[in-house]
Design an enzyme around this catalytic site. Structure first.
Site: not given
Length: 139
Positions: A47, A56, A58, A89
């Site tokens: 983040e 993310c 992934e 997402c």
């Protein structure tokens, strides 16, 4: 997918999950990517105070595999600390599609081993791909 490969991916994703940098959401994810030669790459969510700069788990794992010279992935495994498995997402689904070797397995698991498996096509039907950019030469 063979159980021993999935178990190895789960173990690696669970192990790396503790490295997630999640001071804002406190929602750590770990991911493991299986490449065409059997290599496993991992990633975590990272983040940033400027939320749009967040990455993310992934995508971190896929980008690591690409940095390692791989262009095709054969499976994705995601580990979450939630009660129910968490799907990728929309951005991750598109990146998975870009590097998927056809239709691949997306395995979503909790730390306790609860699991849901779907294909990349189920998660992103009608995906935008390189074939979407083919030009009509009859104009």
């Amino acid at each position: 997918m063979k159980k021993e490969i999935k178990d190895k991916m789960f173990k690696k994703a669970l192990e790396v999950q503790k490295n997630a940098y999640v001071p804002y959401s406190e929602f750590p994810l770990g991911a493991a990517i299986l490449t065409e030669d059997g290599s496993i790459y991992t990633g975590v969510n990272i983040e940033n105070a400027a939320y749009g700069l967040t990455n993310c788990a992934e995508r971190s794992a896929i980008f690591s595999a690409v940095s390692g010279g791989h262009r095709k992935i054969e499976a994705v495994l995601i580990v979450s600390s939630t009660e129910e498995p968490v799907p990728p997402c929309g951005s991750c689904r598109q990146v998975i599609n870009e590097f998927a070797d056809g239709e691949i397995e997306i395995i979503m698991m909790t730390e306790n081993g609860k699991e849901i498996t779907m294909t990349s096509t189920e998660l992103l039907p009608g995906a935008f791909s390189d074939s979407s950019m083919e030009k009509n030469n009859e104009l």
